[in-house]
Design a protein around this motif. Structure first.
Motif, mmCIF file in Angstrom:
data_model
loop_
_atom_site.group_PDB
_atom_site.id
_atom_site.type_symbol
_atom_site.label_atom_id
_atom_site.label_comp_id
_atom_site.label_asym_id
_atom_site.label_seq_id
_atom_site.Cartn_x
_atom_site.Cartn_y
_atom_site.Cartn_z
ATOM 1 N N LYS A 60 9.191 6.932 -0.259
ATOM 2 C CA LYS A 60 8.347 6.526 -1.390
ATOM 3 C C LYS A 60 7.607 5.223 -1.082
ATOM 4 C CE LYS A 60 10.993 8.849 -4.986
ATOM 5 N NZ LYS A 60 11.896 8.681 -6.128
ATOM 6 N N SER A 61 8.278 4.268 -0.438
ATOM 7 C CA SER A 61 7.613 3.008 -0.101
ATOM 8 C C SER A 61 6.491 3.240 0.911
ATOM 9 C CB SER A 61 8.609 1.981 0.421
ATOM 10 O OG SER A 61 9.069 2.323 1.702
ATOM 11 N N LEU A 62 6.702 4.139 1.872
ATOM 12 C CA LEU A 62 5.651 4.456 2.839
ATOM 13 C C LEU A 62 4.458 5.118 2.153
ATOM 14 C CD1 LEU A 62 7.693 5.749 5.894
ATOM 15 C CD2 LEU A 62 6.226 3.766 5.817
ATOM 16 N N ILE A 63 4.732 5.990 1.196
ATOM 17 C CA ILE A 63 3.646 6.653 0.471
ATOM 18 C C ILE A 63 2.869 5.623 -0.351
ATOM 19 C CG2 ILE A 63 3.133 8.296 -1.385
ATOM 20 C CD1 ILE A 63 5.458 10.011 -0.292
ATOM 21 N N LYS A 64 3.561 4.683 -0.978
ATOM 22 C CA LYS A 64 2.883 3.627 -1.743
ATOM 23 C C LYS A 64 2.008 2.767 -0.832
ATOM 24 C CE LYS A 64 6.069 3.221 -5.601
ATOM 25 N NZ LYS A 64 7.059 2.382 -6.279
ATOM 26 N N LYS A 65 2.528 2.439 0.355
ATOM 27 C CA LYS A 65 1.737 1.665 1.310
ATOM 28 C C LYS A 65 0.473 2.432 1.708
ATOM 29 C CE LYS A 65 5.336 -0.988 3.663
ATOM 30 N NZ LYS A 65 6.030 -1.148 4.953
ATOM 31 N N TYR A 66 0.636 3.722 1.925
ATOM 32 C CA TYR A 66 -0.506 4.553 2.305
ATOM 33 C C TYR A 66 -1.533 4.607 1.180
ATOM 34 C CZ TYR A 66 -3.284 8.666 3.344
ATOM 35 O OH TYR A 66 -4.329 9.517 3.557
ATOM 36 N N GLU A 67 -1.085 4.796 -0.046
ATOM 37 C CA GLU A 67 -1.994 4.845 -1.193
ATOM 38 C C GLU A 67 -2.721 3.512 -1.360
ATOM 39 O OE1 GLU A 67 -2.904 7.345 -3.195
ATOM 40 O OE2 GLU A 67 -1.690 8.750 -2.067
ATOM 41 N N ALA A 68 -2.017 2.409 -1.198
ATOM 42 C CA ALA A 68 -2.643 1.091 -1.322
ATOM 43 C C ALA A 68 -3.655 0.867 -0.206
ATOM 44 C CB ALA A 68 -1.586 -0.004 -1.296
ATOM 45 N N GLN A 69 -3.352 1.357 0.965
ATOM 46 C CA GLN A 69 -4.234 1.189 2.110
ATOM 47 C C GLN A 69 -5.494 2.039 1.957
ATOM 48 O OE1 GLN A 69 -2.588 2.514 5.835
ATOM 49 N NE2 GLN A 69 -3.502 0.801 6.933
ATOM 50 N N LYS A 70 -5.387 3.165 1.275
ATOM 51 C CA LYS A 70 -6.541 4.020 1.053
ATOM 52 C C LYS A 70 -7.598 3.310 0.222
ATOM 53 C CE LYS A 70 -5.519 7.858 -0.949
ATOM 54 N NZ LYS A 70 -5.198 9.185 -1.448
ATOM 55 N N ASN A 71 -7.176 2.474 -0.720
ATOM 56 C CA ASN A 71 -8.106 1.800 -1.615
ATOM 57 C C ASN A 71 -8.757 0.571 -0.986
ATOM 58 O OD1 ASN A 71 -7.476 3.675 -3.570
ATOM 59 N ND2 ASN A 71 -5.831 2.439 -4.420
ATOM 60 N N VAL A 72 -8.177 0.091 0.083
ATOM 61 C CA VAL A 72 -8.729 -1.074 0.772
ATOM 62 C C VAL A 72 -9.890 -0.612 1.646
ATOM 63 C CG1 VAL A 72 -8.211 -2.888 2.458
ATOM 64 C CG2 VAL A 72 -6.498 -2.219 0.781
ATOM 65 N N ARG A 73 -10.936 -1.456 1.726
ATOM 66 C CA ARG A 73 -12.095 -1.117 2.540
ATOM 67 C C ARG A 73 -11.673 -0.997 4.005
ATOM 68 N NH1 ARG A 73 -16.763 -5.351 2.924
ATOM 69 N NH2 ARG A 73 -15.467 -6.022 4.623
ATOM 70 N N PRO A 74 -12.120 0.031 4.686
ATOM 71 C CA PRO A 74 -11.737 0.185 6.092
ATOM 72 C C PRO A 74 -12.334 -0.930 6.936
ATOM 73 C CG PRO A 74 -13.430 1.781 5.507
ATOM 74 C CD PRO A 74 -13.018 1.088 4.242
#
Length: 172
Positions: A68-82
């Motif tokens: 779950k923590s890895l999925i949250k990190k991934y979701e948060a990273q998706k919203n950050v500008r590449p």
């Protein structure tokens, strides 16, 4: 030399299909474990849903909180500008700005050497010498002011002379 090409086909017997699926899942799990062991700084997660089953998905690592923590990190990273891709044009622009900055530094250094703003010898002058120095500077400022006024007056006279007359300076 290499493996022969395997033909993929649907297994008609459900028991065989489920057994093959489970062995493939075990292989994926072992590869994920090897990957995470070799790449110490990386985090990995595997989620597999079984077809036609309402059972909970198989996850790796087994700790669901970590998944779950890895999925949250991934979701948060998706919203950050590449991150911006640094291409050849960006490289040369960066190089140009760094060269311009270095050139500016060198010019400032040369300018400060050629035209110093303070003279350390002034600090060693006594009161009478400082008064003489101030007098010399006042005289030079006066001469400069007279020259500026003379140039302004000559421009006024010249503009008054040329006003209304069609004078060609090149043919004088």
């Amino acid at each position: 030399m290499g493996r022969a090409k395997t033909e993929l086909k649907c297994l008609s017997i459900e028991k065989d299909r489920k057994g093959r699926f489970k062995t493939r899942i075990k292989g994926l799990e072992s590869k994920m474990k090897k990957f995470s062991d070799k790449c110490k700084g990386s985090e990995a997660c595997l989620i597999v849903y079984e077809e036609g089953s309402n059972a909970a998905p198989m996850i790796w690592p087994k700790d669901s909180n970590k998944v779950k923590s890895l999925i949250k990190k991934y979701e948060a990273q998706k919203n950050v500008r590449p991150p911006k891709i640094f291409d050849l044009q960006d490289f040369f622009e960066h190089k140009k700005t760094s060269v311009e900055a270095e050139t500016s530094k060198v010019r400032k250094c040369i300018y400060s050497v050629e035209y110093p703003t303070s003279d350390l010898n002034i600090q060693s002058l006594d009161l009478e010498q400082l008064r003489m120095f101030i007098g010399i500077l006042d005289n030079k400022i006066g001469v400069c002011a007279e020259r500026v006024n003379m140039l302004k007056n000559s421009q006024k006279v010249e503009s008054n002379f040329n006003f209304g007359h069609n004078v060609d300076r090149h043919n004088c």
